[in-house]
Structures are given as structure tokens and as C-alpha cells.
Enzyme design. Structure first.
Site, short mmCIF file in Angstrom:
data_model
loop_
_atom_site.label_atom_id
_atom_site.label_comp_id
_atom_site.label_asym_id
_atom_site.label_seq_id
_atom_site.Cartn_x
_atom_site.Cartn_y
_atom_site.Cartn_z
CE LYS A 1 -2.02 3.01 2.84
NZ LYS A 1 -1.98 4.18 1.86
CD GLU B 1 12.05 3.93 10.09
OE1 GLU B 1 11.64 4.87 10.80
OE2 GLU B 1 12.26 4.17 8.98
CB CYS C 1 12.55 7.73 9.61
SG CYS C 1 12.87 7.10 8.05
CD GLU D 1 9.11 11.70 12.96
OE1 GLU D 1 8.09 11.10 12.78
OE2 GLU D 1 10.35 11.12 12.53
#
Ligand code: NAI
Ligand code: MG
Length: 481
Positions: A172, A246, A280, A379
Site C-alpha cells: 500500500k 519503523e 525518519c 518529530e
């Protein structure tokens, strides 16, 4: 406008419910995709199971799976220009950064292609009369939920490992970035048994959520935010399906006063501006030895002043952020930075001539925030670096470990004792000494401590995500024969 179809059961499915995908550099529509229906997802899962259990796939030898993946790597390289252009249009990143991503994708297919026939089990001595073997089997139907920041790389790293180990794959792609996944699926679909590779598209809250709660799947690899990671893990828990997560980070670059200044400046800057901070493993916090702060930060600001920002196709140092949502999230945080801290450079959205509707933001350095401030712990996924100081090695370690994340850390020093000590105490899946990222690191295990995730991708170890372990004990006895 071009429509990017899904790939289900080897066929190209248009779908009814359309989603528009935008070019972040211009803010203009690029293509449309389909928001898959639950019935279409059910089809994909059923077909993946049939294909996985089928004779055709079972009869493909491990080395043949590997050869195919190596051929795909060659195809990607031969068409690097094309892939880089698509990735740059979709994500907004400068062409040269897209090129590096395309080469990394090729490396993943090559690396796991080479490893496909080297997934070996064990024999274990039990006692005379028993032969005991541990075999690694493919796990079944694997689901790959891919984010939008590095679509081709992140898709390739897990899909390559899953195909190499003999699974049936459902990808996806993120609703913002379908293009390169579509191209790679097209190539694989023409060569693999029907249903071994499928691509479904749509919104995360619909398609992603339904797919991750599906009882017909056997493993999920997800990269994205912590809240979505929790949702995926909860959905998978209902079916006892393992997940590899992750979930990003708030990674520090720890700079000591004895660092190689040139290396550290360049490393710290690149770690936060690459992909406009939407990485990331972005180096989002600068932890600097107090005595060195003024000199280092002044030089870093000078470097930030030189950063050229523009559309992906202009191929400068930094592109736009992904979309209006991301820009809004970043802008809100920048307002907090202006209010609560000292902005050393940047701090605002940016207008780029001829690309006025793109989502640009200034590369920013913020000092003077409390270590618990949202900008210091959350983040951001934008080109925003926050600065903190330390005086002792212990303080540096404490600061490095002071967020809920633990993905990556950089340490810059010439002192070998300090370097080793830091590496041993930092709670992060990867520690880099006097570099940051080590050229992509296809071969290195990558994943997080704490809320940065579960499990590891990249490297040989990632192949374990896609295998089941079976112990077979055989008694042999020739008495009375
Ligand atoms: P997200 O984590 O919601 O989306 C990532 C992927 O998960 C997309 O393919 C999305 O369609 C899918 N998804 C969304 N909701 C889902 C659900 N309930 N079940 C299953 N799949 C689902 O991230 P989003 O909203 O795109 O970005 C928000 C923030 O997440 C970013 O600002 C950034 O901080 C973080 N992020 C981190 C990434 C990383 O590389 N670690 C990548 C992307 C986002
Ligand atoms: Mg887009």
C-alpha cells in the site's frame, strides 16, 4: 489527468473513488489514484493467499527469485532518469536526491536478490537416533505500508526482502506518492506468478486500517508516525500478526569541541536539510559542547544561509515539504519557536518565484528552548534544527537519550574513548561516529529503540521478518528391520 491504477490479481484496476495526488513543488494536481474498497482489499488478500499456496510460486527456486530481483535492479538503473523524475514530481525532492534514492532502491533489489538463495537454517544435535533441523519458510502474505518521504527506497527495502524469501506481497503506497511503486509493481507483475505482487492504493485510515486488521495476512511492515504505528500494531494484534515498525525519531548530532569542524558542520547540516527534514533518521537536534557553541553555531548559520531552495526540477539543495498539511504543522511549530526560543536563522514559510503554490519553508535553527519543549521532543518532519548544550560526557548522553525516540545518533569527536563510550550508552538503533548515515547503509540493520519502532529493516537480518521458523525432529531407528 493520468490515473494510476491498482494492481490486483495481475490486473489493472481503475476503481471509482478517486483521490488527487499533488506535486509539492507547484501545488498542482499530478495524477489521481483510487481509494480501494473493502471488497477490493478482500480480493487482493484472497488472491495473495492463493498465489502463495500455489504450485507455480512454490516451484520458483530461491536462486531464480534472486535473479529476478537482480534484473529489476538493472532495470531501475537503466531507467534511473525516469524513476528520479517521477520521485521528484511526487515528493518534491531535488532531482539529485531522487537519483540517490533510485540508486538505493536498485541496491536493495540487488542485495536481497543476492541473498535469496542464502537463507539457511540449522541442525541441532539432540541425541543419537534423532535428526533435528530448523528450517526457515516464507511467512505467507506480507503487507507493506509505505510512507511518502522516501517512497521508492522504503518500498524497495521491504518488498525486496519479502520476495527474496518467497512471500506473496501486497503494497500500500502512501496516498501522496504512488508513482514509483506503480512502475516497480508493473515490472514485477509482468514476471511473477499472478497475485505474488499486488498494489493497493488509498487513504491510510480506510485502506491501511482495513488491510492491517485483515485476518488473511501474515506479516506487516510499516513505516510512519508513532500514532499510526500503534494503530497498525493494535489491528495486527487481533490476528496475532507480527509487525515490523519503523516510526521515525528525534535523532541527535552530538558535537564535541574537538570535532573535525568541517566534517561536523557539513554532517549536521545535511542531516537536517536532506529531503527538507522529512527523513525518519533526520538529525533534528544539535547537542553541542558549551565551550564550542558560539563558534560552531555561527559557522552553521553561515552554511544555512547558502542553502538554495526550490522546486524538485530546479535541482537545488532543498525542495518543498510534502503538502499543505505538513506545511501547516511546521508553520505552527515555527510560531512556537519564535515565541519560546531564539531563532538563529529561518523560521518562516518561503515563497519561491514561479512556484508560489508550492510548500516551501526556510531551513531553521532554533536555540534557547527548554529540553521538554514540543520542538525539542516531537518529530517535526521539517528542516528545523534545535540546539542544546552540554558540559560533560554524562550530560551529552543524558540529552541524547532524553526523548521517547531512539532511531539514529551522530557523534562528532576525535577522542576515541569518548566516541566508544557514547556509542555504548546511546539508546539508538544506529550510532554514527564522525559521519551520519554512512552512504545509505543498505547492509546495516536499521530500526529503533523505544518508540522508534520494533524490529529491524535493511541488512540480512531483515529477511527474518519474512520467514517462519520451523523445527523438524526426525527419529530414525533401524532395529528389527
Ligand atoms: P502516517 O504514519 O499516518 O502515514 C504513513 C503511511 O501509513 C501511509 O501510507 C498512510 O496511508 C498509512 N496509514 C495512515 N493511517 C493508517 C492506519 N490507521 N492504518 C494503517 N495505515 C495507515 O503519517 P502521515 O500522516 O503521512 O504523516 C504525519 C507525520 O508522521 C509526519 O509529519 C511525520 O512526523 C511522521 N512520519 C514519519 C515517517 C518516517 O519515516 N518515520 C514517514 C511518514 C510520516
Ligand atoms: Mg504528491
Amino acid at each position: 489527468m493520468e490515473h494510476i491504477p491498482m494492481c490486483i490479481n495481475g490486473e489493472w484496476i481503475e476503481g471509482e473513488d478517486k483521490i488527487t495526488v499533488y506535486n509539492p513543488s507547484t501545488g498542482k494536481p499530478l495524477v489521481t489514484i483510487t481509494n480501494a474498497t473493502y471488497a477490493q482489499i478482500d480480493d487482493a488478500v484472497r488472491i495473495a493467499n492463493e498465489a502463495f499456496e500455489g504450485e507455480e510460486w512454490r516451484n520458483v527456486k530461491p536462486f531464480e527469485r534472486g535473479q529476478l530481483l537482480v534484473e529489476l535492479a538493472q532495470f531501475i538503473r537503466q531507467n534511473a532518469e525516469h524513476f528520479a523524475k517521477l520521485e521528484s514530481l511526487d515528493v518534491g525532492k531535488p532531482l539529485q536526491q531522487a537519483h540517490a534514492d533510485v540508486e538505493a532502491a536498485a541496491r536493495y533489489f540487488e542485495f536481497y536478490g543476492g541473498a535469496a538463495d542464502k537463507v539457511m537454517g540449522d541442525t541441532i544435535p539432540i541425541e543419537d537416533g534423532i535428526f533435528n533441523a530448523v528450517v526457515l519458510e516464507p511467512i505467507g502474505v506480507t503487507v507493506h505500508i509505505v510512507p511518502w518521504n522516501y517512497p521508492i527506497q522504503i518500498m524497495s527495502r521491504s518488498v525486496a526482502a519479502a520476495i527474496a524469501t518467497g512471500n506473496a506481497v501486497i503494497v500500500k503506497s502512501a496516498e501522496d506518492t504512488p508513482l514509483t511503486t506503480h512502475e516497480i509493481v508493473k515490472w514485477l507483475n509482468a514476471r511473477l506468478p499472478k497475485g505474488i505482487i499486488q498494489h493497493v492504493t488509498g487513504f491510510g485510515k480506510d485502506v491501511g486500517a482495513y488491510l492491517s486488521s485483515h485476518p488473511g495476512i501474515h506479516q506487516i511492515t510499516f513505516t510512519g508516525s508513532v500514532p499510526t504505528g500503534i494503530a497498525v500494531m493494535q489491528a495486527a494484534a487481533k490476528n496475532i500478526v507480527p509487525v515490523t515498525l519503523e516510526l521515525g525519531g528525534k535523532s541527535p548530532n552530538v558535537v564535541f569541541a574537538d570535532a573535525n569542524e568541517e566534517l561536523a558542520l557539513e554532517g549536521v547540516m545535511r542531516a537536517i536539510i536532506q529531503n527538507a527534514g522529512q527523513t525518519c533518521s533526520a538529525g533534528a537536534r544539535l547537542l553541542i559542547e558549551k565551550s564550542y557553541k558560539e563558534i560552531f553555531c555561527a559557522k552553521l548559520v553561515e552554511r544555512f544561509q547558502q542553502i538554495r531552495i526550490g522546486a524538485g526540477e530546479q535541482n537545488l539543495d532543498m525542495g518543498p515539504v510534502l503538502n499543505a498539511n505538513q506545511l501547516k504543522k511546521i508553520t505552527t511549530l515555527l510560531e512556537l519557536a519564535q515565541r519560546d526560543g531564539k531563532v538563529l536563522i529561518g523560521g518562516k514559510p518561503l515563497r519561491v518565484e514561479n512556484y508560489e503554490n508550492g510548500y516551501y519553508v526556510e531551513p531553521t535553527i532554533v536555540d534557547g528552548l527548554d529540553v521538554t519543549h514540543p520542538l525539542a521532543v516531537e518529530e517535526i518532519f521539517g528542516p528545523i534544527l534545535t540546539v542544546f548544550t552540554f558540559e560533560t560526557v554524562e550530560e551529552a548522553i543524558q540529552l541524547a537519550n532524553s526523548t521517547d525516540y531512539g532511531l539514529v545518533a551522530g557523534v562528532w569527536t576525535r577522542d576515541i574513548d569518548v566516541a566508544h563510550f557514547m556509542a555504548s550508552r546511546i539508546k539508538a538503533g544506529q550510532v554514527f561516529i564522525n559521519n551520519y548515515g554512512a552512504a545509505g547503509g543498505i547492509q546495516m540493520p536499521f530500526g529503533g529503540y523505544k518508540k522508534s519502532g520494533i524490529g529491524r529493516e535493511k541488512g540480512l537480518v531483515a529477511m527474518r521478518n519474512y520467514t517462519q521458523m520451523k523445527n523438524i525432529a526426525i527419529r530414525y531407528n533401524v532395529q528389527g528391520r
